[in-house]
Structures are given as C-alpha cells and as structure tokens.
Design a protein around this motif. Structure first.
Motif, PDB file in Angstrom:
ATOM      1  N   ALA A  97     -44.678 -36.321  82.625  1.00 56.14           N
ATOM      2  CA  ALA A  97     -43.433 -36.394  83.144  1.00 56.14           C
ATOM      3  C   ALA A  97     -41.973 -35.349  83.036  1.00 56.14           C
ATOM      4  O   ALA A  97     -41.030 -35.112  83.702  1.00 56.14           O
ATOM      5  CB  ALA A  97     -42.937 -37.583  83.467  1.00 56.14           C
ATOM      6  N   VAL A  98     -41.360 -35.771  81.719  1.00 56.43           N
ATOM      7  CA  VAL A  98     -40.502 -34.795  80.979  1.00 56.43           C
ATOM      8  C   VAL A  98     -41.389 -33.104  80.993  1.00 56.43           C
ATOM      9  O   VAL A  98     -39.964 -33.003  81.912  1.00 56.43           O
ATOM     10  CB  VAL A  98     -40.717 -35.221  79.388  1.00 56.43           C
ATOM     11  N   ARG A  99     -42.027 -33.297  80.833  1.00 57.33           N
ATOM     12  CA  ARG A  99     -41.799 -31.657  81.236  1.00 57.33           C
ATOM     13  C   ARG A  99     -42.301 -31.053  83.011  1.00 57.33           C
ATOM     14  O   ARG A  99     -41.362 -29.796  83.387  1.00 57.33           O
ATOM     15  CB  ARG A  99     -43.585 -31.675  80.713  1.00 57.33           C
ATOM     16  N   ALA A 100     -42.436 -31.956  83.849  1.00 58.39           N
ATOM     17  CA  ALA A 100     -42.224 -31.629  85.037  1.00 58.39           C
ATOM     18  C   ALA A 100     -40.977 -31.412  84.995  1.00 58.39           C
ATOM     19  O   ALA A 100     -40.382 -30.861  86.095  1.00 58.39           O
ATOM     20  CB  ALA A 100     -43.333 -32.241  85.960  1.00 58.39           C
ATOM     21  N   ALA A 101     -39.990 -32.461  84.425  1.00 58.67           N
ATOM     22  CA  ALA A 101     -38.290 -33.102  84.884  1.00 58.67           C
ATOM     23  C   ALA A 101     -37.425 -31.506  84.533  1.00 58.67           C
ATOM     24  O   ALA A 101     -37.097 -30.645  85.673  1.00 58.67           O
ATOM     25  CB  ALA A 101     -37.874 -34.542  84.099  1.00 58.67           C
ATOM     26  N   ALA A 102     -38.255 -31.211  83.042  1.00 52.75           N
ATOM     27  CA  ALA A 102     -38.014 -30.477  82.264  1.00 52.75           C
ATOM     28  C   ALA A 102     -37.534 -28.842  83.453  1.00 52.75           C
ATOM     29  O   ALA A 102     -36.922 -28.104  83.804  1.00 52.75           O
ATOM     30  CB  ALA A 102     -37.621 -29.862  81.102  1.00 52.75           C
ATOM     31  N   LEU A 113     -35.971 -38.979  65.758  1.00 49.18           N
ATOM     32  CA  LEU A 113     -37.490 -39.420  65.689  1.00 49.18           C
ATOM     33  C   LEU A 113     -38.557 -38.457  66.747  1.00 49.18           C
ATOM     34  O   LEU A 113     -39.234 -38.337  65.936  1.00 49.18           O
ATOM     35  CB  LEU A 113     -37.293 -40.444  66.207  1.00 49.18           C
ATOM     36  N   GLN A 114     -38.114 -37.902  68.202  1.00 49.40           N
ATOM     37  CA  GLN A 114     -38.783 -37.417  68.723  1.00 49.40           C
ATOM     38  C   GLN A 114     -38.966 -36.048  68.416  1.00 49.40           C
ATOM     39  O   GLN A 114     -39.839 -35.409  68.226  1.00 49.40           O
ATOM     40  CB  GLN A 114     -38.354 -36.908  70.379  1.00 49.40           C
ATOM     41  N   HIS A 115     -37.802 -35.365  67.394  1.00 49.04           N
ATOM     42  CA  HIS A 115     -38.186 -34.195  66.873  1.00 49.04           C
ATOM     43  C   HIS A 115     -38.544 -33.615  66.162  1.00 49.04           C
ATOM     44  O   HIS A 115     -39.719 -33.550  65.360  1.00 49.04           O
ATOM     45  CB  HIS A 115     -36.696 -33.554  66.579  1.00 49.04           C
ATOM     46  N   PRO A 153     -36.475 -29.752  73.453  1.00 50.77           N
ATOM     47  CA  PRO A 153     -37.100 -27.909  73.598  1.00 50.77           C
ATOM     48  C   PRO A 153     -38.582 -27.913  73.296  1.00 50.77           C
ATOM     49  O   PRO A 153     -38.764 -27.397  73.289  1.00 50.77           O
ATOM     50  CB  PRO A 153     -35.984 -27.632  72.878  1.00 50.77           C
ATOM     51  N   GLN A 154     -38.866 -29.223  72.728  1.00 50.56           N
ATOM     52  CA  GLN A 154     -40.455 -28.832  71.553  1.00 50.56           C
ATOM     53  C   GLN A 154     -41.375 -29.000  73.262  1.00 50.56           C
ATOM     54  O   GLN A 154     -42.323 -28.471  73.377  1.00 50.56           O
ATOM     55  CB  GLN A 154     -40.448 -29.945  71.055  1.00 50.56           C
ATOM     56  N   LEU A 155     -41.010 -29.692  74.066  1.00 50.75           N
ATOM     57  CA  LEU A 155     -41.417 -30.188  74.690  1.00 50.75           C
ATOM     58  C   LEU A 155     -41.919 -28.584  76.336  1.00 50.75           C
ATOM     59  O   LEU A 155     -42.920 -28.667  76.839  1.00 50.75           O
ATOM     60  CB  LEU A 155     -41.451 -31.361  75.585  1.00 50.75           C
ATOM     61  N   MET A 156     -40.756 -28.283  76.097  1.00 48.87           N
ATOM     62  CA  MET A 156     -40.572 -27.323  76.825  1.00 48.87           C
ATOM     63  C   MET A 156     -41.229 -25.671  76.569  1.00 48.87           C
ATOM     64  O   MET A 156     -40.803 -24.850  77.114  1.00 48.87           O
ATOM     65  CB  MET A 156     -38.901 -27.030  77.155  1.00 48.87           C
ATOM     66  N   GLY A 157     -41.356 -25.291  75.664  1.00 56.75           N
ATOM     67  CA  GLY A 157     -41.928 -24.907  74.688  1.00 56.75           C
ATOM     68  C   GLY A 157     -40.935 -23.523  74.672  1.00 56.75           C
ATOM     69  O   GLY A 157     -41.103 -22.534  74.569  1.00 56.75           O
TER      70      GLY A 157
END
Length: 287
Positions: free
Chosen positions: A180-185, A271-273, A280-284
C-alpha cells in the motif's frame, strides 16, 4: 458544491449560528489547508477543534453536523458546508482580500487530482508518524460511525461514508502494508513530477502569483517530507518552492508539528529504516 440541506443536519443548533465557524483538527491536512487560506485572507472565524484520535468525529453531536464525520466542516451563518475544496471555493466567493482562485474551473479540476490522493497521504502518514502497532478505529467507534448522522447529503442518500469505513476496516485487519505504501508513494511521485514541470521558470504552481493550488500542495509536500519522502532528491524545484512558502507568513504557523509528535515520527522512521521499510527504501531510491 457540497452544502448540506437542513434535513441533513441533526444537530440543529448550528443552523442558528452566525459568522464563520470552522470545525477542524490541528494535524488534519485538509484542516491545515483551510486555516492557511483563512489566514491569508485575514478572515475572522471561530474554531471548534474535533479531536480525531479520540474519535470525537464519531460522536452523535458531530455526526449530526457532518454526516460524513470528516473535518473540516464550515458553518457560515447557519449554512453547513462540507468537503475542504468545496468549502474553499465557497469562501472565495464569500470573502474579500487577495484573489487566490484566479481561474476557478482550472483550479477546481486540479484540486480534484489533489483530493484523489487524500487516502494515499493518510496511508503514508499513518505508516511513518506512528510507532508500530494496531492502526485504525475501534470496532465500537466504527459502529457509531455507521449508525450516526442523517445518512443524507443535499437531501439524498450519501454513499461517501462507505469509502471511509472500508479504509478503516482494511487498516484494522491488515495494517498499512508495504504494498500500500509503495502504491501511494508511486502515485505521489508521478503527481510531484508534474509539479516539478510546472515550476520550471515559474515562482508558483500557476505562474507568478500565489494560488489555492499552492496552498493545497504545500500541505501535502510538507507532510510527505516529514514522513521521509526524498523530496529534494527527486523533485528539487518542488523542494525549493516548499521552503519558500514555509518561510512566508501564514504557512508554517498553521502546520506546526508538536514536539512530542515529531519525536514519535522520528522514532518510527528510525525503526523502519533498520528494518529496510523506510519510505525511500520502499521506493527504491535510497542511496
């Protein structure tokens, strides 16, 4: 324009109110947009804060004012207006001061695109400004939400609440997923690429004069940056434009991030990093 009929309003006391009354929440992006606009207009208004984390928007009293249970909501001399962009278009007709909607049809169309991204902004906000844990509203709160209010807007049956209920149910059952985060971003990245082109050779999004479109996207861009979106890296002109607006009167003071919330957001993102799931990591795009 979303102006409620008298039969839509069950908390009838507001129908007798005079002047401008704004129901809002400090951290709500749409409320921030309205407050910035009112500040720039120099308008006099009375604020009524609705605490969203405490689910005050699901109370019988508030659902009797706005059957969709959302903020902001405006009462203007007893007339109830809902949906932030419709409220802004109404206020442009109602108030004097500097014109902020120079081309009404064009801005209304562009604001629809911004509004379509609202749930995407909520998705990213919830993931990166809160500590890990359950997301969503309580089952009791959602039951009150379903049952509360008139169920009508403009005198006709209203189905808009179903989208809100679906979001909260999904959040409670699945949380805010990486997908969901990748799609939103991704949708925001495409939209911000468009703004980057608009700012080529222009001071503001519609040329060289501030408009409502700048106010709306300022709120979104600032929220995304606070969630860790790599704005300067991917959209340098948008990042510079955001910095310029943030320094102008009427903007930063309506979007202050409370220190305790800033601390929680920073810890969440740390924590998520560590887990490899920062935005940014999920966005690559992280270097």
């Amino acid at each position: 324009m979303v102006k409620l009929a008298e039969q839509d309003v069950l908390t009838t006391e507001v129908l007798t109110w005079q002047g401008l009354h704004l129901f809002h929440f400090w951290g709500s992006s749409c409320s921030q947009k309205l407050r910035i606009y009112l500040s720039l207009k120099g308008a006099a208004w009375t604020g009524h804060e609705v605490n969203l984390p405490k689910q005050e928007n699901f109370s019988t009293w508030y659902l009797g004012i706005n059957p969709r249970g959302l903020v902001p909501c405006l009462v203007d001399d007893g007339a109830v207006h809902i949906e932030s962009n419709d409220i802004l278009l109404h206020l442009e007709d109602r108030l004097g001061g500097p014109p902020l909607i120079p081309d009404r049809a064009r801005i209304a169309q562009l604001l629809r695109h911004e509004d379509d991204l609202h749930l995407d902004l909520r998705t990213i906000t919830f993931r990166y400004t809160r500590l890990p844990g359950p997301v969503g509203k309580s089952a009791e709160g959602l039951d009150k939400y379903r049952a509360g209010g008139s169920g009508t807007v403009g005198g006709a049956e209203d189905g808009a609440k179903a989208r809100e209920i679906a979001f909260w149910q999904s959040a409670a059952e699945q949380g805010i997923t990486d997908a969901a985060v990748r799609a939103a971003a991704g949708r925001f990245r495409a939209a911000l690429n468009g703004l980057e082109e608009r700012l080529q050779g222009s001071q503001y999004l519609l040329g060289h004069a501030l408009s409502l479109l700048d106010i709306a996207w300022y709120v979104y861009a600032l929220r995304l940056r606070r969630c860790g979106y790599p704005l300067a890296q991917l959209h340098p002109r948008v990042s510079g434009w955001l910095d310029k607006l943030h320094a102008e009167p009427g903007f930063a003071d309506q979007t202050v991030l409370l220190p305790e919330l800033a601390k929680i957001a920073a810890e969440s993102q740390r924590l998520q990093h560590e887990r490899g799931t920062a935005l940014p990591q999920l966005m690559g795009v992280e270097g």
